[in-house]
Design a protein around this motif. Structure first.
Motif, PDB file in Angstrom:
ATOM      1  N   TYR A 136      -5.973  19.486  11.117  1.00  0.00           N
ATOM      2  CA  TYR A 136      -4.599  19.577  11.607  1.00  0.00           C
ATOM      3  C   TYR A 136      -4.206  18.442  12.564  1.00  0.00           C
ATOM      4  O   TYR A 136      -3.041  18.075  12.631  1.00  0.00           O
ATOM      5  N   LEU A 137      -5.148  17.939  13.355  1.00  0.00           N
ATOM      6  CA  LEU A 137      -4.792  17.051  14.480  1.00  0.00           C
ATOM      7  C   LEU A 137      -4.583  15.606  14.025  1.00  0.00           C
ATOM      8  O   LEU A 137      -5.160  15.171  13.023  1.00  0.00           O
ATOM      9  N   THR A 186       2.873  25.392   5.613  1.00  0.00           N
ATOM     10  CA  THR A 186       3.098  25.890   6.978  1.00  0.00           C
ATOM     11  C   THR A 186       3.028  24.711   7.937  1.00  0.00           C
ATOM     12  O   THR A 186       2.119  23.900   7.874  1.00  0.00           O
ATOM     13  N   MET A 187       4.003  24.647   8.848  1.00  0.00           N
ATOM     14  CA  MET A 187       4.155  23.508   9.750  1.00  0.00           C
ATOM     15  C   MET A 187       3.729  23.865  11.162  1.00  0.00           C
ATOM     16  O   MET A 187       4.059  24.944  11.655  1.00  0.00           O
ATOM     17  N   PHE A 188       3.030  22.929  11.810  1.00  0.00           N
ATOM     18  CA  PHE A 188       2.780  23.024  13.250  1.00  0.00           C
ATOM     19  C   PHE A 188       3.588  21.932  13.951  1.00  0.00           C
ATOM     20  O   PHE A 188       3.824  20.859  13.362  1.00  0.00           O
ATOM     21  N   PRO A 189       3.991  22.152  15.219  1.00  0.00           N
ATOM     22  CA  PRO A 189       4.827  21.155  15.909  1.00  0.00           C
ATOM     23  C   PRO A 189       4.166  19.769  15.952  1.00  0.00           C
ATOM     24  O   PRO A 189       4.833  18.748  15.821  1.00  0.00           O
ATOM     25  N   PHE A 190       2.853  19.744  16.133  1.00  0.00           N
ATOM     26  CA  PHE A 190       2.149  18.471  16.278  1.00  0.00           C
ATOM     27  C   PHE A 190       2.018  17.708  14.964  1.00  0.00           C
ATOM     28  O   PHE A 190       1.561  16.565  14.961  1.00  0.00           O
ATOM     29  N   LEU A 227      11.673  19.747  10.758  1.00  0.00           N
ATOM     30  CA  LEU A 227      10.472  18.900  10.804  1.00  0.00           C
ATOM     31  C   LEU A 227       9.936  18.639   9.402  1.00  0.00           C
ATOM     32  O   LEU A 227       9.577  17.505   9.050  1.00  0.00           O
ATOM     33  N   ARG A 228       9.894  19.675   8.584  1.00  0.00           N
ATOM     34  CA  ARG A 228       9.422  19.499   7.204  1.00  0.00           C
ATOM     35  C   ARG A 228      10.309  18.487   6.472  1.00  0.00           C
ATOM     36  O   ARG A 228       9.810  17.601   5.774  1.00  0.00           O
TER      37      ARG A 228
END
Lengths: 276, 276, 276
Positions: A51-52, A72-76, A107-108
């Protein structure tokens, strides 16, 4: 490429993955990671999910192909995806893009817009997603491409124009999944049939297919990798549907068939080719 | 400990977990959480997964053992993991560390480096991970420990030196998973055999084993908990392999066997002991 | 509502979902997403999971019902959940709340406290969670509601008072899951029986039930949706338990039965009604 060469290349791709056990790491949605990884393992590949930002760079640097699925989206991801894309470009690492849920959230949309500059080696989606991506990239002046959650409201033929436009633009391959699958490199449209309607009753079969195409991309050209993925899914799906008519036992049988179906069986699967 | 006492302790651990239904909460990767939780439930334990700093502290404070697996990293783990480790230390709560994907990304490396000061009660990994962790903690002057994604490129025997050094340092147990499993407390090296090559064809069998060891750690000493986990996996894996030769149905059969294998069957499983 | 009308409404709900394939998107924990989505698909619905604030707003705006389960928390839920709740309220979109792991961590507690102002259409939980939620919302002056991880330490009858108080407060339905299930709208308490103790040996059966109730909420009233979810789980669980006595094969059989059990079979399942 003659039909014979095409079939031979498919067989080689299936066999090479079983021998080489290649790793195709992913940045992929949390819902279907287990299915993606197990499908990648079943065909003989290897899986890892990150993820990072610096992990995305790391996989782009060491892997032979990468799978990116924005389900699925994460803010980072605002940082992870651009840094991963730049590393993929610098290293010339091929990657599969799965534009799941395109249209939901800013964001996507931003990240999928940026992807245009990085020309994904393979783009895989359902008809609605492919139409929507072509529109987002200003490659489709047609109507359509309504996405409802993660499902498609269009069929494969309706997405053919968008798929071909996308493939001509990227220079890679585009795969549209449906009752029959369309795979195109912008020159030819190849239809793969088989599979089962039960694929729509288990979550993540599209994601698993994207992950499997990424594994084949470690050993084959974009069009061969995309077609081999579709063909092994359709063949294993047909075999599984002979054993089960209900979703959960179908999924078990399908993964089992991915593991044991012969390369020659996959390579001899039914397809039709049309010039674009 | 005599062989008879050792076997008796294993049987007691298996039975106690089935009676007491102990909770071993986890901070663990998103890919394999379902498998970890279902394996913990199948042996009679209970599962809960958390991510946030104060939740990590909470589980460290109320649980009898905790499972930490850094397979997928979130940015806020920079706070979650240190706070959880301090709470574990303050409460003297035992925990299992699974250093999945060691070497990928700076945050994972930083946190795994910090873990040295908290001496995990059990460390479980594949050979490459164990060698890499021993090197990260300056306990191994040997070469090796190349990690490729989440797979191992070394075998169990190559990791024996690192495992023993780690166990001597922590005062706990170290388990190296492979075709045969090595479990050591720094004094003795115990090999457990059985299982099936199909474990390498399903994602998360190593993670599930770590989670199961954490459940046994709620009722047994580190060496007994680690060995009991390895032994029940090997026994249930052997039984499952008699029923299925393909990955997905093997996984179903394996979880079923974890649930129904008898404690005496696990306790009478084959092992070999060598002094370190 | 007469018994005949009640049973007729259940049958209609089961059939409508199979025909309409309605989407019930979720903000739900990462551990059990696969099971939630596959259960939603098995009954004929459709699934999508999101995490980000504007994605939560998006699903609240376009979906006919939403599922919220706070089993695993991300830091940014501090923004996602309030914005989603406001959008649900503005659009009058019904939603199911599953207060998993209530009591662990400050963010979960804060968000569950806020939920009181948004009156979830259906609340589903195990007995301990229902008692704890009623206490958190100052609706229960009784003792009890100790939550241990994600398991319940109370039984369904002990939670009846809390469930009824919650239902009277929200004006919706409350479902308490256990050996028998209690569903109440504050006027009547309906008990559904069936199922299998094996539900407690697979992770996520409660989450999957919440997701399924959200799907039925797209086509039915709160009390019908909640009861239909419980009834189809109990009926499919009973049928699956006839085929398997071990957890993993039970889970496969259960999802298969969710897919194929007839609407009339679900509608004729056993229940008992008591006035509150």
């Amino acid at each position: 490429m003659t039909e014979k060469t095409f079939r031979s290349n498919i067989q080689i791709a299936v066999e090479k993955v079983r021998v080489e056990n290649p790793l195709a790491p992913s940045i992929t949605n949390t819902v279907t990671q287990d299915f993606v990884a197990n499908a990648q393992l079943a065909i003989g590949g290897s899986a890892a999910m990150v993820y990072l930002p610096d992990e995305g760079e790391a996989i782009a640097n060491f892997a032979r192909a990468v799978y990116i699925n924005l389900g699925t989206m994460f803010p980072f991801y605002a940082e992870t995806i651009p840094r991963t894309l730049r590393a993929l470009k610098n290293k010339n690492t091929p990657f599969v893009l799965d534009p799941v849920a395109i249209g939901i959230g800013t964001l996507r949309t931003e990240l999928l817009t940026q992807m245009k500059n990085f020309k994904p080696t393979i783009i895989r989606g359902n008809p609605s997603e492919i139409i929507a991506l072509a529109k987002l990239w200003d490659l489709n002046d047609h109507e359509g491409g309504k996405v409802r959650g993660v499902d498609s409201t269009e069929n494969v033929d309706e997405a053919a124009y968008s798929a071909i436009r996308l493939a001509k633009f990227t220079g890679g391959a585009v795969a549209v999944s449906g009752a029959k699958d369309l795979i195109t490199d912008g020159e030819f449209a190849i239809y793969s049939s088989g599979g089962s309607p039960l694929f729509t009753k288990i979550t993540g079969s599209g994601c698993a297919l994207g992950g499997v195409m990424a594994v084949y991309l470690t050993v084959a050209s974009p069009i061969i990798a995309a077609f081999t993925g579709a063909a092994i899914f359709n063949r294993a799906g047909s075999l599984a549907a002979e054993k089960s008519s209900t979703p959960a036992s179908f999924k078990v049988a399908f993964l089992d068939e991915l593991y044991k179906v012969s390369a020659s069986d996959v390579a001899s699967s039914e397809f039709q080719v049309f010039p674009c």
